[in-house]
Write a protein that holds these residues in place. Structure first.
Motif, mmCIF file in Angstrom:
data_model
loop_
_atom_site.group_PDB
_atom_site.id
_atom_site.type_symbol
_atom_site.label_atom_id
_atom_site.label_comp_id
_atom_site.label_asym_id
_atom_site.label_seq_id
_atom_site.Cartn_x
_atom_site.Cartn_y
_atom_site.Cartn_z
ATOM 1 N N TYR A 74 -2.534 22.637 49.037
ATOM 2 C CA TYR A 74 -2.303 22.088 47.700
ATOM 3 C C TYR A 74 -2.280 23.191 46.650
ATOM 4 N N ASP A 75 -2.049 24.411 47.085
ATOM 5 C CA ASP A 75 -1.994 25.561 46.190
ATOM 6 C C ASP A 75 -3.283 25.764 45.403
ATOM 7 N N GLU A 76 -4.394 25.408 46.018
ATOM 8 C CA GLU A 76 -5.685 25.694 45.405
ATOM 9 C C GLU A 76 -6.322 26.851 46.169
ATOM 10 N N SER A 77 -7.029 27.708 45.462
ATOM 11 C CA SER A 77 -7.653 28.825 46.157
ATOM 12 C C SER A 77 -8.903 28.359 46.891
ATOM 13 N N VAL A 78 -9.010 28.750 48.147
ATOM 14 C CA VAL A 78 -10.222 28.475 48.920
ATOM 15 C C VAL A 78 -10.780 29.792 49.448
ATOM 16 N N VAL A 79 -12.075 29.793 49.734
ATOM 17 C CA VAL A 79 -12.741 31.016 50.178
ATOM 18 C C VAL A 79 -12.103 31.557 51.458
ATOM 19 N N ALA A 80 -11.860 32.833 51.475
ATOM 20 C CA ALA A 80 -11.393 33.486 52.699
ATOM 21 C C ALA A 80 -12.248 34.726 52.905
ATOM 22 N N ILE B 57 -4.159 19.765 61.363
ATOM 23 C CA ILE B 57 -5.137 20.532 60.584
ATOM 24 C C ILE B 57 -4.407 21.577 59.749
ATOM 25 N N ALA B 58 -3.366 22.167 60.343
ATOM 26 C CA ALA B 58 -2.622 23.198 59.617
ATOM 27 C C ALA B 58 -1.792 22.594 58.493
ATOM 28 N N GLY B 59 -1.639 21.285 58.529
ATOM 29 C CA GLY B 59 -0.897 20.620 57.462
ATOM 30 C C GLY B 59 0.600 20.818 57.590
ATOM 31 N N ASP B 60 1.075 21.093 58.829
ATOM 32 C CA ASP B 60 2.507 21.313 58.992
ATOM 33 C C ASP B 60 3.159 20.034 59.510
ATOM 34 N N HIS B 61 3.743 19.269 58.604
ATOM 35 C CA HIS B 61 4.313 17.978 58.968
ATOM 36 C C HIS B 61 5.518 18.130 59.879
ATOM 37 N N ILE C 79 3.307 11.990 59.562
ATOM 38 C CA ILE C 79 4.544 12.762 59.376
ATOM 39 C C ILE C 79 5.138 12.547 57.989
ATOM 40 N N PHE C 80 5.020 11.320 57.504
ATOM 41 C CA PHE C 80 5.651 11.008 56.219
ATOM 42 C C PHE C 80 4.654 10.950 55.076
ATOM 43 N N ASN C 81 3.384 11.122 55.403
ATOM 44 C CA ASN C 81 2.362 10.933 54.378
ATOM 45 C C ASN C 81 1.972 12.263 53.757
ATOM 46 N N LEU C 82 2.493 12.536 52.592
ATOM 47 C CA LEU C 82 2.175 13.799 51.933
ATOM 48 C C LEU C 82 1.058 13.624 50.911
ATOM 49 N N ASN C 83 0.443 12.437 50.914
ATOM 50 C CA ASN C 83 -0.626 12.197 49.935
ATOM 51 C C ASN C 83 -1.913 12.865 50.378
ATOM 52 N N ARG C 84 -2.679 13.296 49.397
ATOM 53 C CA ARG C 84 -3.995 13.835 49.690
ATOM 54 C C ARG C 84 -4.975 12.690 49.452
ATOM 55 N N LEU C 85 -5.659 12.267 50.503
ATOM 56 C CA LEU C 85 -6.444 11.050 50.399
ATOM 57 C C LEU C 85 -7.480 11.099 49.277
ATOM 58 N N LEU D 100 -0.182 -8.131 45.137
ATOM 59 C CA LEU D 100 0.331 -7.724 46.439
ATOM 60 C C LEU D 100 1.052 -6.377 46.328
ATOM 61 N N LEU D 101 1.747 -6.197 45.212
ATOM 62 C CA LEU D 101 2.442 -4.936 45.001
ATOM 63 C C LEU D 101 1.442 -3.770 45.025
ATOM 64 N N PHE D 102 0.325 -3.977 44.321
ATOM 65 C CA PHE D 102 -0.730 -2.966 44.299
ATOM 66 C C PHE D 102 -1.268 -2.712 45.708
ATOM 67 N N VAL D 103 -1.520 -3.814 46.429
ATOM 68 C CA VAL D 103 -2.074 -3.683 47.782
ATOM 69 C C VAL D 103 -1.096 -2.921 48.679
ATOM 70 N N VAL D 104 0.184 -3.273 48.555
ATOM 71 C CA VAL D 104 1.182 -2.629 49.400
ATOM 72 C C VAL D 104 1.285 -1.131 49.088
ATOM 73 N N PHE D 105 1.271 -0.795 47.809
ATOM 74 C CA PHE D 105 1.314 0.624 47.435
ATOM 75 C C PHE D 105 0.095 1.365 47.987
ATOM 76 N N THR D 106 -1.074 0.710 47.895
ATOM 77 C CA THR D 106 -2.294 1.346 48.387
ATOM 78 C C THR D 106 -2.217 1.530 49.906
ATOM 79 N N LEU D 107 -1.728 0.486 50.578
ATOM 80 C CA LEU D 107 -1.569 0.588 52.035
ATOM 81 C C LEU D 107 -0.642 1.747 52.376
ATOM 82 N N GLN D 108 0.428 1.819 51.604
ATOM 83 C CA GLN D 108 1.384 2.884 51.867
ATOM 84 C C GLN D 108 0.723 4.251 51.694
ATOM 85 N N TYR D 109 -0.137 4.352 50.656
ATOM 86 C CA TYR D 109 -0.808 5.624 50.372
ATOM 87 C C TYR D 109 -1.645 6.068 51.566
ATOM 88 N N PHE D 110 -2.361 5.107 52.137
ATOM 89 C CA PHE D 110 -3.321 5.487 53.177
ATOM 90 C C PHE D 110 -2.777 5.371 54.598
#
Lengths: 693, 751
Positions: free
Chosen positions: A31-37, A431-435, A543-549, A528-538
């Motif tokens: 997510y282009d955030e710096s993490v400790v290395a 884990i590598a995040g490579d879809h 492969i198609f889910n680019l959301n960060r939970l 229902l629209l809200f529920v469906v969007f939420t379902l889609q999010y999670f």
């Protein structure tokens, strides 16, 4: 024994090996955030005038060049001389009193660039005097280059040369500080040839946009747009194969755009991936005294093809693999060992170690790779060459050192993928995040699974089909009894939306006379629209889910779904009251909510499909979605025209007006809240003042 | 111009002759001093440019004599054994070819003050004044010494500093009740900035206690933009900066020193140490002197961003109330003792004599900072928010790790169990109970872990942070009981973004327990420990943080923090609980049995030439100490070797969970902590190093030196010698022994 010979202690500056560094070391996550290395490079040595044993101390050293054999040349411009060092950074020779064309000692106190040709020729970019001094291998004056007298160059192009470089055909490349057309190229005799590698104008679309906007802008806005002129090369490096690496000066940007480092072939075409973002990616809040803008002042490619970039803006060195992987970040501004004084001008790699010239502190700081960086470099080299022997062990070693390294997971995943263990490969790619890689492994995995399950699946499908026919036959018989009228009892207010789905004009026109519009059903459908969007999010497949939970936000999701729905309803109601529409609030809500049904169905289908499809098959989902959206829009338009009793033109106009109305409402809301907030902070500061006085 | 140089030449001759005479007489005196009390010689006069200094004898005591000039208060301290004279201001500053400007006036001053106008505090910045150019002096004799009143008449500021010869040391004491000020307020006082300064030709070094300790070689010619200046016990924890650009190590000990030609002058800040800085200047082209000294921070200035004009506005905190004087002791050392090892042992003697520092029984251990669990906000499908507890190492998994490590050959194990209770690794509410939690397996599992440890001689040390918290609760209120700034704002600390060093806005912010509330928090926890029968606890950052509460209604000056901390630690000791802390500020040392996370290097400022293990030399044989978690240091191999060089115990971060699980959390700093990842390396290290540890556990380090390039020799009191080679090649020592590349050897010499 106790007579400790402390005073005889050698004056080895910074000799103690470091177990801590003064700078932060990090890598960027998905997510282009710096993490400790872990630390990739540690400062190992500081070479100062006294450690070199110089009588006249160095003064504004400004460039360094390693001939890839045994000598390192340091341009000590303040003293108009060149120091020659051995590879272990001991003084070998001082080249002073170089003659100029008149035989007088040449003075180049403001020189910024230095290079040595394959034939031992010495080139000095004397910035202050707008010339390039060229000396033969025996240090005799060869010639001096000044601005080429040719009509091919634009009048205002200055010759304030800052960097010089020679390729393996002995062509000389010269960068002028103010030039934006590329580097001047001269042949071995000093004859001007052409301009090379001028950076193209950034982002064509942006420029066209600006061109179109031009007539509508004020003078100051036009000036702010000046960044759309071609950008300037700040430095370059020619590698052994003759490729030229260039860095670009970034102007007027708080974040680094993609493609500022280029690897140019003979034709001047960039062969690096244009999408790679070099340097820091996190945006900096404006903090007083912060020099946060990235400026790549120098770059150098080491023997293994890794690029070291010196970011003068942030006082850091970034090391990248050619594929754009960040290996290490090191250095910062400050007064500790491993930190730089203002604007370090140059760096050079000697083997794997990186030497940074510090103008202000008048020294060279040498950085050495840690065991972690060495194994990471080795592993990436293997990966680039598609050499998988022993790479599992190396990647595992890297994971031991840095469990945050995404490439290590990718590397291990690739090895498993090669071995045909797709399940393991998928685990590591995830884990590598490579879809993409995950999708490829998934496809293989699915193929195997389908092959295995073909007979059972087919038999189950056949059985199900038979069952379906039977049920259908049975139901037809049962339903026949009640379906005598168009509006059967089956079509209660709960099943009505299903009817309008296929009979929009007919169905929606029944809303008024039959008073079948229902608040409860409408709100449920919006929910229902809200529920469906939420379902889609999670629940969308990986492969198609680019959301960060963790980024899921309930209020935002509510606003995105029900909020927009209600906003549309209210805006439409308001607008249509003006346009003599006959629909009331309840009816508008119903029409809006019922129309969403195709979209909702499609999204559920897509969520299910996404768990079984590979990335290449994603088009199916897009088609379903497009059909659903079209259907929804059709329903909406039909419904609105029915309840408002509009013709098609009126309906379209009212929808456009509704969208405008929505914008007005949002604007008013924002204004209201910001006013409220300002009043609040004003009251708060008065209270604070009252308490503290 | 010519006339000038002539005068200069005459003066130079005069001076040199005076110096010659003086040095001859001191040599003569040194010979006499061995047997009998010396009769103090009469006055001697030194001409230093426009100044004529007449030193007359003032006091004498235990091989030291104090001479002072009764007109300007200049003095020198003479070591009667070696004859070395330590001047309060250099007497040859007039012929100094380098020093100029501010450095010059500071060099010739006994005090340099920082002040600010009371009515213009908000928008102005502090100014400096020095006694050489801005003050007049009133000198009077007091018993065993002199008292100098520095009057900065233009500023309306005056104060007394007493220089008295005590039993074996010189005391410089600034009494707070003698400070008189008017419109201009004193911010800080640099006391004796150039006492014992080495000049441009002298050989020697300065010692600063930065991190493990560092040396500044005289005249190392390194030019830095600012002189070294760092606060004793670390930067004020309540100062939250917008950006944090560098990693530094803190000063843990209020000690500094100058070593030259078999003589050493060691300063120890005995009163007001928590409100002091240590500062050093080195010789280079613009400064002819090398000196280290202390600065007393009488008041703190804090600033806050003004919301309206986006400028920083300053406010003064109350002066150091509750402190009666700022005192620095100066000890003179000579011969064998005149080096940093000698200074460490002299400082240890001071701690033993005056602070109740004692030798603890030491059994060397291999430490695993076992990570328990952490809490994070989560939600079920994004709808129902809840706090998710993520276990990293449960009690039974901790046992599994212990068993596995023991099987691998790490027998002397100690588990520092961090985040084992309450809200885990990061405090939400302040911890109030030392009880096992269900997330990690509950009481039963914990009891069996305790049993296992008892049987296996594995030490289980619960680690807790009782200073930081995020939420109201457990008797500590988020606003009222948190430390605040002068502006009344609760101090909220957050992490910094690694790439641009900017303070993170979104993350959870952490408050600090107000020092006035500390006692209650620690006592509550102590009661719980007693109830649970836990006898060893690691209080973590209690040995690291030192801070104040500036909030006017509940104010406590930073100078009082050590005293509070000592009272609390004493309670723990009285209850029979062995305490470990991390960092290990000087005031905690008498009460702790182990200090964890001790750095093996300094901050590495440009001015420093070499790092020395002063802190470790001080503690070895008395209190045990560990390194920082090895895997997460810059170069784990180097840290391990440094541990061998310094006699440190090894510390590893350990957990049972896969490290990749922390990938997208706030805990990426624990990379590589899974015990399987480092087990083999650690076992090897333990096997190689432990026999040596066992041999020297209770021994003092008597010598430490660089014997070849990047090869260091440490010698213990029982004659065990260790040579550590940091080179990538083998090195043959003078005694014929070979030290392998990146390795060490040991042997025994006669003690």
């Amino acid at each position: 024994m106790a007579a400790i010979a402390l005073l005889a202690m050698p004056l080895t500056v910074g000799a103690t090996p470091l177990s801590a560094v003064p700078y932060t070391t990090y890598d960027y996550n998905l997510y282009d955030e710096s993490v400790v290395a872990p630390v990739g490079y540690v400062p190992s040595e500081r070479i100062t005038s006294s450690s070199l044993g110089l009588e006249t101390p160095m003064s504004t050293p400004s460039d360094i060049y390693y001939d890839n054999k045994e000598s390192i040349y340091l341009l000590d411009s303040g003293n108009s001389r060149i120091l020659v060092l051995s590879t272990d950074l001991k003084l070998k020779e001082i080249i002073a009193n170089l003659p100029d064309e008149n035989g007088e000692p040449a003075q180049f106190p403001a020189a910024e660039g230095l290079t040595i040709g394959n034939d031992g020729r010495l080139y000095i970019a004397d910035t202050g005097n707008e010339r390039v001094l060229v000396y033969n291998a025996d240090r005799t004056w060869a010639y001096t280059l000044t601005r080429p007298e040719t009509s091919r160059l634009e009048e205002d192009l200055l010759f304030d040369v800052s960097k010089v470089s020679v390729d393996n055909r002995n062509n000389l490349y010269v960068i002028a500080k103010s030039g934006n057309k590329g580097a001047f190229v001269f042949d071995g005799e000093g004859n001007y040839l052409r301009l090379f590698g001028g950076n193209t104008v950034v982002q064509t679309a942006e420029v066209i946009m600006k061109y179109l906007l031009r007539p509508f802008l004020t003078q100051s806005q036009l000036e702010a747009m000046a960044s759309s002129v071609p950008i300037t090369i700040s430095n370059f490096d020619v590698n052994e194969e003759g490729f030229m690496y260039t860095s670009t000066i970034i102007t007027g940007k708080t974040t680094v755009p993609a493609g500022v480092i280029r690897k140019l072939n003979y034709l001047g075409r960039n062969i690096l991936d244009e999408e790679i973002i070099f340097g820091d990616r996190e945006w900096t809040r404006n903090v007083a005294g912060d020099r946060s803008l990235t400026t790549f002042a120098d770059l150098d490619v080491d023997e293994d093809g890794f690029m070291n970039l010196l970011d003068q803006g942030r006082g850091k060195v970034f090391q990248y693999a050619e594929s754009g992987e960040l290996i290490a970040v090191f250095g910062s501004y400050g007064d500790q060992f491993g930190q730089f004084g203002n604007n370090p001008p140059a760096l050079e790699t000697i083997g794997k170690s990186v030497c940074v010239v510090d103008k202000e502190k008048a020294c060279i700081i040498r950085f050495e790779p840690t065991a972690y960086a060495e194994s990471y470099r080795e592993a990436l080299l293997k990966l680039e060459k598609n050499d998988f022997t022993g790479s599992l062990e190396i990647w595992q070693q890297i994971l031991e050192d840095n469990s945050n390294n995404t490439n290590a997971y990718y590397g291990i995943g690739s090895v498993y993928d090669m071995q045909g263990d797709y399940k393991q490969a998928m685990k590591y790619f995830k884990i590598a995040g490579d879809h993409v890689a995950y999708s490829e492994s998934f496809q293989e995995y699915r193929n195997i699974a389908i092959k295995k399950a073909f007979i059972p699946v087919v038999s189950v499908v056949v059985v199900l089909l038979i069952a379906w026919f039977l049920v259908k036959k049975f139901r037809k018989k049962k339903a026949k009894a009640v379906s005598t009228s168009a509006y059967s009892k089956l079509e209660s207010k709960y099943t009505f939306p299903l009817y309008t789905l296929f009979h929009p004009m007919d169905g929606f026109s029944q809303l008024k006379p039959r008073k079948i519009a229902s608040w409860r059903v409408s709100v449920l459908l919006l929910l229902l629209l809200f529920v469906v969007f939420t379902l889609q999010y999670f629940l969308t497949g990986y492969i198609f889910n680019l959301n960060r939970l963790v980024d899921y936000s309930l209020p935002i999701m509510l606003i995105k779904t029900m909020g927009i729905g209600f906003l549309f309803v209210i805006a439409n109601w308001a607008v249509c009251t003006l346009f003599n529409g006959n629909g009331n609030l309840k009816e508008i809500t119903s029409v809006t909510a019922y129309s969403l049904l195709p979209l909702e169905f499609a999204m559920v289908i897509n969520v299910v499909l996404s768990n079984f499809l590979a990335m290449t098959e994603g088009a199916i989902m897009n088609i379903i979605l497009v059909v659903a959206i079209a259907w929804t829009v059709l329903l909406l338009v039909c419904g609105l025209s029915c309840i408002h009793e509009y013709n098609m033109t009126q309906t379209v106009i009212s929808v456009i007006a509704t969208v405008f109305g929505m914008a007005v409402i949002v604007f008013l809301l924002i204004m209201f809240f910001s006013l409220l907030q300002q009043t609040g902070s004003f009251v708060y500061s008065i209270i604070l003042e009252a308490i503290q006085r | 111009m010519k006339q000038f140089s002539k005068i200069f030449r005459i003066l130079l001759c005069l001076m040199l002759s005076v110096v010659l005479v003086l040095s001859m007489s001191s040599i003569a005196m040194a010979d006499e001093a061995k047997n009998e009390e010396v009769v103090l010689e009469g006055t001697n006069t030194i001409v230093n440019g426009d100044e004529v200094v007449t030193f007359e004898p003032v006091a004498q005591n235990q091989g030291m004599a104090l001479y002072a000039d009764m007109s300007n208060g200049y003095f020198y301290l003479e070591n009667l054994v070696s004859g070395k004279k330590w001047y309060s201001v250099p007497i040859d500053s007039d012929i100094d070819p380098y020093t100029a400007g501010k450095n010059y006036t500071n060099l010739r001053s006994q005090v340099v003050i920082e002040y600010i106008s009371a009515s213009e505090v908000a928008w102005s910045s502090p100014q400096f004044a020095n006694s050489y150019s801005d003050a007049s002096f009133e000198v009077k004799k007091v018993s065993n010494g002199i008292c100098v009143t520095y009057v900065f008449s233009a500023l309306g500021i005056s104060f007394d500093v007493e220089y008295t010869l005590q039993n074996g040391y010189l005391d410089a004491k600034l009494r707070l009740d003698s400070i008189k000020e008017d419109e201009f307020k004193v911010i800080s006082v640099n006391v004796l900035p150039s006492f014992g300064a080495g000049n441009w030709e002298a050989e020697g070094y300065l010692f600063v206690p930065d991190g493990s300790g560092a040396l500044v070689t005289f005249n190392n010619k390194i030019i830095t933009t600012t002189n070294y200046k760092a606060m004793v016990y670390g930067t004020e924890a309540t100062t939250v900066e917008e950006t944090k650009k560098t990693n530094t190590e803190s000063i843990r000990l209020p000690v500094f020193g100058t070593v030259t030609e078999n003589n050493a002058l060691m300063g120890v800040i005995t009163q007001g140490d928590a409100v002091s800085y240590i500062t050093a200047v080195n010789g280079h082209d613009r400064c002819g002197y090398n000196a280290v000294s202390s600065i007393f921070q009488y008041r703190f200035v804090q600033s806050q961003l003004n919301m309206f004009n986006k400028k920083n506005v300053n406010m003064l905190a109350s002066p150091a109330v509750g402190l009666d004087a700022y005192t620095v002791r100066y000890y003179v050392l000579d011969g064998d003792k005149a080096n940093y090892t000698g200074m460490a042992s002299a400082y240890r003697d001071y701690l033993i004599k005056e602070k109740g520092f004692t030798k603890k029984t030491i059994t060397p251990k291999f430490h695993v900072r076992t990570l328990g669990f952490y809490e994070e906000k989560a939600s079920f499908l994004g709808v129902i928010p809840y706090t998710k507890k993520v276990a990293l190492t449960t009690y039974s998994e901790a046992m599994e790790i212990a068993k596995d490590l023991t099987e691998s050959g790490i027998d002397a194990l100690s588990l520092q169990y961090f985040g084992w209770s309450n809200s885990g690794i990061t405090n939400k509410k302040i911890p109030n109970a030392a009880t096992p939690v269900g997330t990690l397996g509950g009481k039963k599992a914990f009891a069996s872990l305790v049993d296992y440890c008892k049987q296996q001689q594995c030490v289980l040390v619960p680690e807790v942070d009782l200073l930081t918290f995020q939420k109201n609760g457990n008797g500590v209120r988020a606003n009222k009981d948190a430390a605040r700034t002068v502006f009344g704002k609760v101090v909220r600390r957050s992490e910094y973004i690694l790439s641009n060093y900017v303070y993170k806005l979104q993350s959870d912010v952490t408050a600090l327990v107000s020092p006035t509330k500390m006692d209650k928090v620690f006592t509550t926890y102590l009661e719980s420990l007693k109830k649970q029968g836990i006898t060893h606890v690691n209080l973590g950052n209690f040995g690291d943080y030192c801070y104040a509460n500036y909030y006017l209604k509940d104010e406590q000056n930073r100078s009082l923090f050590p005293q509070k901390a000592e009272e609390i630690l004493k309670k723990y000791n009285d209850a029979g609980i062995a305490v470990s802390v991390s960092g290990g500020n000087a005031y905690t040392l008498p009460y702790v049995s182990r200090v964890t996370d001790v750095p093996v290097c300094s901050s590495g400022y440009d001015m420093f030439d070499i790092d020395v293990p002063f802190y470790q030399i001080l503690l070895h044989g008395y209190v045990s100490y560990t390194t920082k978690p090895i895997v997460q240091t810059a170069d784990p191999k180097v840290t391990y070797l440094a541990a061998v060089e310094n006699g440190s115990e090894l510390l590893y971060n350990g957990m049972h969970e896969e490290a990749s699980e922390l990938f997208d959390t706030d805990y990426t700093r624990f990379y590589g902590s899974t015990w399987r990842l480092w087990k083999d390396t650690a076992a090897e290290q333990h096997k190689a190093y432990y026999p040596l540890q066992a041999k020297v556990a209770d021994q003092e380090i008597i010598a430490h030196t660089e014997v070849a390039e990047k090869v260091y020799l440490t010698k213990y009191a029982n004659g065990v010698c260790v040579a550590v080679n940091y080179n990538k090649t083998d090195v043959v020592l003078e005694n014929g022994k070979t030290v392998g590349a990146l390795n060490f050897i040991e042997w025994r010499e006669n003690a």
